[in-house]
Write a protein that holds these residues in place. Structure first.
Motif, PDB file in Angstrom:
ATOM      1  N   GLY A  42       0.828  -1.199   0.000  1.00  0.00           N
ATOM      2  CA  GLY A  42       0.000   0.000   0.000  1.00  0.00           C
ATOM      3  C   GLY A  42       0.865   1.253   0.000  1.00  0.00           C
ATOM      4  N   LEU A  43       0.356   2.317   0.577  1.00  0.00           N
ATOM      5  CA  LEU A  43       1.056   3.596   0.561  1.00  0.00           C
ATOM      6  C   LEU A  43       2.093   3.732   1.666  1.00  0.00           C
ATOM      7  N   HIS A  44       2.116   2.791   2.604  1.00  0.00           N
ATOM      8  CA  HIS A  44       3.018   2.884   3.754  1.00  0.00           C
ATOM      9  C   HIS A  44       4.035   1.740   3.724  1.00  0.00           C
ATOM     10  N   ARG A  45       4.947   1.784   4.702  1.00  0.00           N
ATOM     11  CA  ARG A  45       5.860   0.683   5.001  1.00  0.00           C
ATOM     12  C   ARG A  45       6.861   0.375   3.887  1.00  0.00           C
ATOM     13  N   TRP A  46       7.184   1.363   3.067  1.00  0.00           N
ATOM     14  CA  TRP A  46       8.288   1.196   2.125  1.00  0.00           C
ATOM     15  C   TRP A  46       8.922   2.551   1.851  1.00  0.00           C
ATOM     16  N   THR A  47      10.182   2.510   1.454  1.00  0.00           N
ATOM     17  CA  THR A  47      10.956   3.722   1.223  1.00  0.00           C
ATOM     18  C   THR A  47      11.571   3.703  -0.171  1.00  0.00           C
ATOM     19  N   MET A  48      12.201   4.794  -0.547  1.00  0.00           N
ATOM     20  CA  MET A  48      12.889   4.842  -1.839  1.00  0.00           C
ATOM     21  C   MET A  48      14.065   3.867  -1.855  1.00  0.00           C
ATOM     22  N   GLY A  58      20.953   1.729  -8.147  1.00  0.00           N
ATOM     23  CA  GLY A  58      21.465   2.538  -7.059  1.00  0.00           C
ATOM     24  C   GLY A  58      20.458   3.603  -6.656  1.00  0.00           C
ATOM     25  N   ARG A  59      20.545   4.034  -5.405  1.00  0.00           N
ATOM     26  CA  ARG A  59      19.589   5.032  -4.925  1.00  0.00           C
ATOM     27  C   ARG A  59      19.694   6.338  -5.707  1.00  0.00           C
ATOM     28  N   THR A  60      20.911   6.716  -6.079  1.00  0.00           N
ATOM     29  CA  THR A  60      21.086   7.958  -6.845  1.00  0.00           C
ATOM     30  C   THR A  60      20.342   7.881  -8.167  1.00  0.00           C
ATOM     31  N   THR A  61      20.399   6.715  -8.812  1.00  0.00           N
ATOM     32  CA  THR A  61      19.691   6.529 -10.082  1.00  0.00           C
ATOM     33  C   THR A  61      18.194   6.653  -9.886  1.00  0.00           C
ATOM     34  N   VAL A  62      17.676   6.061  -8.810  1.00  0.00           N
ATOM     35  CA  VAL A  62      16.247   6.139  -8.513  1.00  0.00           C
ATOM     36  C   VAL A  62      15.827   7.587  -8.290  1.00  0.00           C
ATOM     37  N   TYR A  63      16.632   8.324  -7.512  1.00  0.00           N
ATOM     38  CA  TYR A  63      16.282   9.718  -7.230  1.00  0.00           C
ATOM     39  C   TYR A  63      16.427  10.623  -8.456  1.00  0.00           C
TER      40      TYR A  63
END
Length: 211
Positions: A42-48, A58-63
């Motif tokens: 759903g809309l909660h319980r996960w992050t980028m 990589g996180r930079t690519t995602v952002y």
């Protein structure tokens, strides 16, 4: 895991629809990962960071693709809406009569709800998502009404614009009622029977168009 209440705005979803068909390959991978997490949590319980892991990026690519989690959720919902509108347009184009076009649009739109992210979020996050389809549904109804009315007038420019708008609004509100209450006698799992059932349901609208 993030517990922050998401700031999801229907206007932001609708604004992102135009760009939904122009994402590059990397952005689509990120969108797929975001959709996967939305369906699971759903809309909660996960992050980028979870998105990066699911996308194997990589996180930079995602952002670089999406500045934050809310932007990603808006984009996932916009992509689904864009795909649904494209499917409706394709179904409408394949028909030769105005009645068949209206019926085809209704059936494709209703069947698109099955397994959709929207349907999932209505069950997992009703407090956040339900207002978009009730008290704040005006912009969504407007885009659906305008889209349906333009397709009706494209087929027959002689149709009164006001009538086309009214037909579009009635069809859009009918579709919204199906989103909110999925239990129905319309057999959406049988395309032929669904077309027959929807045609009977929309008969008053179809009669108006023929008048």
């Amino acid at each position: 895991m993030s517990r922050r209440r998401p700031d999801i705005q229907l206007g932001s979803v609708l604004a992102a629809v135009g760009a939904a068909g122009h994402h590059d390959a990397t952005s689509n991978v990120v969108l797929d990962a975001g959709e996967q997490l939305l369906r699971r949590y759903g809309l909660h319980r996960w992050t980028m960071a979870d998105v990066a892991d699911a996308a194997h990026l990589g996180r930079t690519t995602v952002y670089r693709s999406f500045a934050n989690r809310d932007d990603l959720v808006h984009a996932v919902l916009a992509r689904e809406l864009h795909q649904t509108l494209a499917a409706i347009a394709g179904a409408v184009e394949a028909e030769t009569s105005i009645e068949d076009k209206v019926v085809a649009a209704a059936v494709v739109g209703l069947r698109a709800l099955n397994g959709s992210v929207v349907d999932q979020l209505l069950h997992s996050d009703p407090a956040t998502f339900l207002p978009f389809l009730t008290t704040d549904a005006g912009p969504l109804l407007a885009i659906a009404r305008t889209s349906l009315a333009s397709q009706v007038r494209a087929f027959d420019p002689a149709i009164d614009p006001r009538l086309a708008e009214e037909v579009g609004e009635a069809a859009a509100r009918l579709g919204l009622s199906f989103i909110l209450t999925r239990d129905s006698v319309v057999p959406l799992d049988d395309p032929v029977a669904a077309r027959q059932s929807v045609r009977r349901l929309l008969q008053p609208l179809l009669t108006t168009l023929r008048a």
